[in-house]
Design a protein around this motif. Structure first.
Motif, PDB file in Angstrom:
ATOM      1  N   ARG A   3      28.050 118.842  50.082  1.00 15.13           N
ATOM      2  CA  ARG A   3      29.487 118.724  50.317  1.00 15.13           C
ATOM      3  C   ARG A   3      29.980 119.977  51.022  1.00 15.13           C
ATOM      4  N   THR A   4      31.034 119.804  51.773  1.00 15.09           N
ATOM      5  CA  THR A   4      31.609 120.939  52.492  1.00 15.09           C
ATOM      6  C   THR A   4      33.070 121.098  52.119  1.00 15.09           C
ATOM      7  N   TYR A  32      20.829 121.297  58.436  1.00 11.11           N
ATOM      8  CA  TYR A  32      21.436 122.056  59.502  1.00 11.11           C
ATOM      9  C   TYR A  32      22.956 121.969  59.362  1.00 11.11           C
ATOM     10  N   ILE A  33      23.629 122.844  60.035  1.00 13.62           N
ATOM     11  CA  ILE A  33      25.092 122.874  60.000  1.00 13.62           C
ATOM     12  C   ILE A  33      25.592 122.508  61.386  1.00 13.62           C
ATOM     13  N   TYR A  87      35.447 119.537  62.220  1.00 11.73           N
ATOM     14  CA  TYR A  87      34.674 119.098  61.063  1.00 11.73           C
ATOM     15  C   TYR A  87      33.389 119.915  60.954  1.00 11.73           C
ATOM     16  N   CYS A  88      33.102 120.340  59.753  1.00 12.35           N
ATOM     17  CA  CYS A  88      31.843 120.976  59.418  1.00 12.35           C
ATOM     18  C   CYS A  88      30.994 119.940  58.676  1.00 12.35           C
ATOM     19  N   LEU A  89      29.793 119.735  59.156  1.00 12.37           N
ATOM     20  CA  LEU A  89      28.896 118.763  58.526  1.00 12.37           C
ATOM     21  C   LEU A  89      27.571 119.442  58.225  1.00 12.37           C
ATOM     22  N   ILE A 100      28.413 112.618  56.656  1.00  8.49           N
ATOM     23  CA  ILE A 100      29.544 112.460  55.757  1.00  8.49           C
ATOM     24  C   ILE A 100      30.645 113.390  56.243  1.00  8.49           C
ATOM     25  N   PHE A 101      31.702 112.808  56.735  1.00  6.49           N
ATOM     26  CA  PHE A 101      32.817 113.605  57.237  1.00  6.49           C
ATOM     27  C   PHE A 101      33.786 113.905  56.105  1.00  6.49           C
TER      28      PHE A 101
END
Lengths: 111, 118
Positions: A3-4, A32-33, A87-89, A100-101
């Protein structure tokens, strides 16, 4: 899936550097990010991706500390056209193919 | 630069009608995805597709939805009997090698199709 957590919104002025930090405490070894940008009524657009340390491309830099539990997207000298949701994923994990956004960070660049 | 294209850009339909949303993924990509975004909400995963079969689907992707790769270039999403709550932006995405343990990849998104169900 990791989760972010990101700030919901940020304001900046034209010409400033903007740093958006994302927290991903349970990131997996293989993750990965990846950062995406989305304008209203458009598809997410890939900005940058990294695994560790620093990655730089023509539009942004991505800073990832050694523990990889957070990352920071840096946008140099933003302009009004950089107003968007970011968005960071994190991913992948074994056997999954989906992103997952979260809610992303709504960046507003002011004149 | 290669890009994912989608048609139509906007589709208006009556509740209960069937719609087909079309996508042309990037030519050398092997993994295909559909996402949707209801106005003001998050981007939600619907389905992933590889080697002519579904790899994964979300709980949103029920029996009313289906995907197909009818030829070597198109990737379609069909909604058999649309409901009001299907109104959303639908995004197609493609990637070269997919997301799987030990690998990384980037999904490239199309511009979306705005579906309005009346």
């Amino acid at each position: 899936l990791a989760r972010t957590t990101q700030p919901i919104s940020m304001d900046s002025y034209e010409g400033q550097e903007v740093n958006i930090t994302c927290s991903h405490n349970n990131i997996a070894t293989n993750d990965y990010i990846t950062w995406y940008q989305q304008f209203p009524s458009q598809g997410p657009r890939f900005i940058i991706q990294g695994y560790k340390t620093k990655v730089t491309n023509e539009v942004a830099s991505l800073f990832i500390p050694a523990d990889r539990k957070s990352s920071t997207l840096s946008l140099p000298r933003v302009s009004l056209s950089d107003t968007a949701v970011y968005y960071c994923l994190v991913g992948p994990t074994s056997g999954t193919y989906k992103y997952i956004f979260g809610t992303g960070t709504r960046l507003k660049v002011l004149a | 630069e290669p890009e994912v294209t989608q048609t139509p850009s906007h589709q208006v339909t009556q509740m209960g009608q069937e719609v087909i949303l079309r996508c042309v993924p990037i030519s050398n990509h092997l993994y295909f995805y559909w996402y949707r975004q209801i106005l003001g909400q998050k981007v939600e995963f619907l389905v992933s597709f590889y080697n002519n079969e579904i790899s994964e689907k979300s709980e949103i992707f029920d029996d009313q939805f289906s995907v197909e790769r009818p030829d070597g270039s198109n990737f379609t999403l069909k909604i058999r009997s649309t409901k009001l709550e299907d109104s959303a932006m639908y995004f197609c995405a493609s990637s070269e090698i997919g997301l799987a343990g030990g690998q990384t990849d980037t999904q490239y998104f199309g511009p979306g199709t705005r579906l309005t169900v009346l």
